[in-house]
Design a protein around this motif. Structure first.
Motif, mmCIF file in Angstrom:
data_model
loop_
_atom_site.group_PDB
_atom_site.id
_atom_site.type_symbol
_atom_site.label_atom_id
_atom_site.label_comp_id
_atom_site.label_asym_id
_atom_site.label_seq_id
_atom_site.Cartn_x
_atom_site.Cartn_y
_atom_site.Cartn_z
ATOM 1 N N ASN A 162 0.867 -1.173 0.000
ATOM 2 C CA ASN A 162 0.000 0.000 0.000
ATOM 3 C C ASN A 162 0.904 1.223 0.000
ATOM 4 O OD1 ASN A 162 -1.854 2.012 0.388
ATOM 5 N ND2 ASN A 162 -2.700 1.189 2.288
ATOM 6 N N ILE A 163 0.972 1.917 -1.124
ATOM 7 C CA ILE A 163 1.868 3.057 -1.286
ATOM 8 C C ILE A 163 1.032 4.329 -1.321
ATOM 9 C CG2 ILE A 163 3.645 4.090 -2.749
ATOM 10 C CD1 ILE A 163 4.036 1.227 -3.943
ATOM 11 N N ASN A 164 1.254 5.210 -0.359
ATOM 12 C CA ASN A 164 0.512 6.472 -0.307
ATOM 13 C C ASN A 164 1.472 7.630 -0.078
ATOM 14 O OD1 ASN A 164 0.958 6.560 2.596
ATOM 15 N ND2 ASN A 164 -0.658 5.011 2.774
ATOM 16 N N ASN A 165 0.933 8.822 0.135
ATOM 17 C CA ASN A 165 1.785 10.012 0.279
ATOM 18 C C ASN A 165 2.674 9.954 1.509
ATOM 19 O OD1 ASN A 165 0.824 11.228 -2.053
ATOM 20 N ND2 ASN A 165 -0.888 12.205 -0.982
ATOM 21 N N GLU A 166 2.274 9.202 2.507
ATOM 22 C CA GLU A 166 3.024 9.164 3.755
ATOM 23 C C GLU A 166 4.075 8.060 3.791
ATOM 24 O OE1 GLU A 166 0.239 8.914 6.930
ATOM 25 O OE2 GLU A 166 -0.590 10.916 6.559
ATOM 26 N N GLY A 167 3.837 6.960 3.100
ATOM 27 C CA GLY A 167 4.805 5.887 3.169
ATOM 28 C C GLY A 167 4.354 4.608 2.503
ATOM 29 N N ILE A 168 4.979 3.517 2.911
ATOM 30 C CA ILE A 168 4.735 2.199 2.328
ATOM 31 C C ILE A 168 4.338 1.237 3.432
ATOM 32 C CG2 ILE A 168 5.721 0.332 0.935
ATOM 33 C CD1 ILE A 168 8.021 2.387 0.287
ATOM 34 N N GLU A 169 3.192 0.602 3.275
ATOM 35 C CA GLU A 169 2.772 -0.467 4.179
ATOM 36 C C GLU A 169 2.895 -1.786 3.432
ATOM 37 O OE1 GLU A 169 -0.567 1.969 6.801
ATOM 38 O OE2 GLU A 169 -1.187 0.690 5.126
ATOM 39 N N ILE A 170 3.589 -2.738 4.033
ATOM 40 C CA ILE A 170 3.784 -4.053 3.424
ATOM 41 C C ILE A 170 3.018 -5.083 4.236
ATOM 42 C CG2 ILE A 170 5.469 -5.802 2.729
ATOM 43 C CD1 ILE A 170 7.567 -3.546 2.658
#
Length: 247
Positions: free
Chosen positions: A219-227
């Motif tokens: 999950n790639i968004n403006n704040e970071g990356i969640e794996i």
């Protein structure tokens, strides 16, 4: 937000492939509706033409665009030729929303288990990564063989023969995500500002210890990356959370 599913090591065949697990995974991923699926090799077990024909039917079950690179098993028995005929280009580049670039790199060698990128492909990769740096694009590189050793996989072997040079290129360009498969064990390394993420096997019966069939979700968004690590037909949990290099 960009959602990417990372699957690997299907090993489609009559001997090493768990069709039930694969169909479960297809259902789960289709329900999530990711923006794209990245497949990091070993689609087949032996590279046979008939296995590739089966693979095109199985991969066609996904409802999301899928982009694949070959693995060492795919390059066996002239499979490196069949890959381009039935699956697609072995090396490729795509850009999403003008700010996210994904590059697929072929690390396979015909009838060999070890991996190799080679000078021409390495030069191409460096050029593409230079462009990513200039345009400040979020960058992802996908290949089959791991560029650094994976824990809990026994005696180390089959790593890239030119891993040092490739790793230097990836880290000096601050590639955001490097995606691999090959060892059937999920893992995350962070080297400088580069996340190196290995996926487990989505449908092979060849699993180490208590590892289960699994795939990764980014999950790639403006704040970071969640794996997220997703065990097929089982639990899903946050595998890692990191800030983005380029905000």
């Amino acid at each position: 937000m960009t959602l990417i599913a990372h699957i690997s090591d299907l090993h489609i065949s009559n001997t090493a492939f768990d069709e039930k697990k694969f169909l479960e995974a297809v259902s789960e991923i289709n329900h999530m509706q990711p923006d794209m699926i990245i497949l990091t090799g070993d689609i087949t077990e032996n590279g046979y033409y008939t296995e590739y024909e089966q693979a095109t039917k199985y991969l066609g079950m996904f409802e999301t665009p899928l982009f694949a690179v070959p693995g060492n098993h795919d390059a066996r028995n002239l499979g490196y030729q069949t890959f381009e005929e039935l699956i697609g280009e072995k090396s490729w580049k795509l850009t999403m929303d003008d700010n996210l670039t994904v590059m697929g790199v072929d690390s396979s060698s015909p009838d060999e288990d070890k991996g190799h990128i080679g000078t021409p492909q390495h030069m191409w990769l460096e050029h593409q990564l230079d462009e990513c740096v200039i345009h400040e694009n979020f960058s992802i590189v996908a290949l089959h063989h791991h560029v650094v050793p994976i824990p809990q996989t026994g005696r180390e072997r089959n790593i890239l023969s030119d891993a040092g040079d490739i790793l230097k290129t990836l880290t000096t360009h601050e590639v955001d995500l490097v995606l691999s498969g090959h060892k059937h064990v999920p893992n995350i390394w962070k080297i400088n500002n580069t996340l190196i993420v290995n996926a487990g096997s989505i449908s092979s019966i060849k699993l180490r210890g208590k590892n289960k069939n699994s795939y990764n979700l980014y999950n790639i968004n403006n704040e970071g990356i969640e794996i997220y690590l997703n065990n097929v037909g089982g639990e899903k949990f946050l595998f890692g959370k990191y800030p983005k290099n380029k905000l």
